[in-house]
Write an enzyme that holds these catalytic residues in place. Structure first.
Site, mmCIF file in Angstrom:
data_model
loop_
_atom_site.group_PDB
_atom_site.id
_atom_site.type_symbol
_atom_site.label_atom_id
_atom_site.label_comp_id
_atom_site.label_asym_id
_atom_site.label_seq_id
_atom_site.Cartn_x
_atom_site.Cartn_y
_atom_site.Cartn_z
ATOM 1 N N PHE A 132 0.797 -0.897 0.192
ATOM 2 C CA PHE A 132 0.291 0.186 0.237
ATOM 3 C C PHE A 132 1.034 1.338 0.122
ATOM 4 O O PHE A 132 1.831 1.081 0.779
ATOM 5 C CB PHE A 132 -0.822 -0.031 1.070
ATOM 6 N N ASP A 201 0.680 -3.928 9.043
ATOM 7 C CA ASP A 201 0.149 -3.290 8.900
ATOM 8 C C ASP A 201 -0.884 -4.253 8.820
ATOM 9 O O ASP A 201 -0.940 -4.777 7.380
ATOM 10 C CB ASP A 201 0.179 -2.596 7.260
ATOM 11 N N TYR A 226 -11.127 2.447 10.369
ATOM 12 C CA TYR A 226 -12.933 2.874 9.663
ATOM 13 C C TYR A 226 -13.045 1.846 8.213
ATOM 14 O O TYR A 226 -14.127 2.064 7.373
ATOM 15 C CB TYR A 226 -12.349 3.867 8.842
ATOM 16 N N LYS A 227 -12.298 0.482 8.192
ATOM 17 C CA LYS A 227 -12.515 -0.551 6.897
ATOM 18 C C LYS A 227 -13.713 -1.327 7.985
ATOM 19 O O LYS A 227 -14.866 -1.164 8.351
ATOM 20 C CB LYS A 227 -11.669 -0.387 6.592
ATOM 21 N N ARG A 373 -12.317 -4.891 -7.535
ATOM 22 C CA ARG A 373 -11.945 -5.920 -6.087
ATOM 23 C C ARG A 373 -13.483 -5.338 -5.228
ATOM 24 O O ARG A 373 -14.449 -4.618 -5.114
ATOM 25 C CB ARG A 373 -10.794 -4.792 -5.572
#
Length: 414
Positions: A132, A201, A226-227, A373
């Site tokens: 990422f 991570d 927030y996921k 995705r």
């Protein structure tokens, strides 16, 4: 959906032990939400909790709420609630700042620890190409300051790249594009055997699948609020320091809230004795309050049950796709045990297809240059959603609906 698929989906939904949790989330009518791996749905209890914080704690009690409502302890309290979801002890996790900021802190701290132990010969931070962006950008930023050296190695040669100059291995447990998992215990051991520390991570795995940081002997970790934890856009992230490293961890952003006694107002910095040293400025209470609601729901359900359903949802999605006759290139691992809570497919027109699906109410996302995705948040998704999503996907592609001009326009966020 075809009736056989629909019938199977309804049977699976009827036997789903997590079905009752869907009502705990505000899922809009007519929407199949397959983007919980980017932003989780709103828990129904969150608006009332924020109303309480705003009108009563802030509006009525004002500054007294730092004590009377426990605002000052919220980063520790929320962190302690996240800890069992990632295999950590409550005092090893703090909820604060963003993933990017926490990455900077922990990369810097790990390099300082290694410099103290090994001198300048260990300053390499090893990661993988295609990680990422914020992870490798943070390494690059420290490299420009002369504090780090960035090195990238493909995952199939990662262990061989652990030379005696590697200070830190920084990897994302579940890859954001493909969902492919790293073997956390094996890579952590290999890094330690080579004299390196490890920073994981967990942004695409925390709250979605079992993580055991202490079981893997991990050194540091960060994760997203927030996921899968449903904390809302820009929710605070969390950071983990293994207990054995706390005293040696030097916080590079020595803000007043990371001080051992912030209200002593000393001119000299003295780090807090625990993981609280990772705090920097005044914590965002509204964000923490929203995050706490989401964390409590996920903790109530349990990660093991969530992951089991996630695997069932993704496999049923693949079954539906196979029966539709639509051929898409799967870039996620075929084995559900080797991937996170998502499926990713490659298609040269992935962006336009994604936009056409969104127009139909099927919300997934696109990752440049050609990845379609779909994320599975099992707390509020149903098997009927999988069958319906595949029906829409098949129609969009087989009818060339994606070729409409409005689906080819790119917004700032994809």
């Amino acid at each position: 959906m075809t009736e056989p698929l629909g019938a199977r989906a309804r049977i699976l939904d009827a036997g789903d032990p997590l079905a009752r949790y869907r009502d705990r989330f505000d899922v809009p009518d007519g929407v199949i939400y397959l983007d919980g791996n980017s932003l989780g749905c709103l828990p129904r209890a969150t608006p009332a909790r924020l109303e309480e914080v705003v009108r009563e704690e802030w509006g009525r009690d004002l500054i007294r709420s730092w004590n009377s409502a426990g605002w000052i302890d919220m980063p520790k309290r929320v962190g302690a609630k996240i800890a069992p979801l990632i295999g950590a002890q409550p005092h090893e996790v703090i909820a604060t700042d963003s993933v990017s900021v926490n990455l900077f802190k922990l990369i810097s701290a790990a390099l300082a620890m290694q410099a103290q132990k090994h001198g300048a010969r260990r300053k390499v931070v090893l990661s993988e190409p295609g990680n990422f962006p914020t992870d490798i950008y943070m390494i690059e930023g420290l490299e420009k300051q002369g504090l780090a050296e960035r090195r990238l190695a493909d995952r199939n040669v990662m262990m061989d790249a652990l030379g005696d100059d590697v200070a830190l291995l920084l990897l994302t447990h579940a890859h954001y594009k493909t969902g492919e998992l790293f073997d956390m215990p094996a890579l952590t051991k290999a890094a330690h055997d080579a004299g390196a520390l490890v920073l994981w991570d967990l942004s695409h795995s925390g709250g979605a699948l079992p993580v055991d940081l202490n079981g893997a002997h991990a050194d540091f970790a960060v994760g997203c609020g927030y996921k899968y934890l449903n904390g809302g856009p820009g929710a605070p992230s969390y950071a983990f320091i293994a207990e054995r490293h706390v005293e040696a961890t030097q916080q590079p952003l020595s803000g007043w809230m990371g001080h051992a006694a912030p209200f002593a107002f000393s001119d000299d910095y003295r780090p807090a004795p625990g993981v609280e040293r990772l705090m920097c400025g005044t914590p965002g209470i509204l964000g923490l309050a929203a995050l706490e609601v989401g964390v409590e729901i996920i903790a109530e359900i349990g990660v093991e049950l969530l992951y089991a359903k996630s695997q069932q949802l993704s496999e049923f999605f693949r079954q539906c796709l196979a029966e539709s006759g639509l051929e898409l290139e799967l870039v996620s691992p075929a084995d559900p045990g080797q991937r996170g809570s998502q499926l990713s497919f490659r298609h040269e027109e992935a962006h336009a297809i994604c936009q056409a699906l969104i127009a139909r109410g099927v919300i997934g996302d696109f990752r440049d240059p050609d990845i379609l995705r779909f994320g599975f948040a099992p707390a509020y998704l149903r098997f009927t959603d999988m069958a319906e999503a595949v029906r829409h996907l098949t129609e969009v592609i087989e009818t060339d609906e994606w070729q409409r001009e409005e689906f080819r326009e790119r917004a700032a966020v994809t």
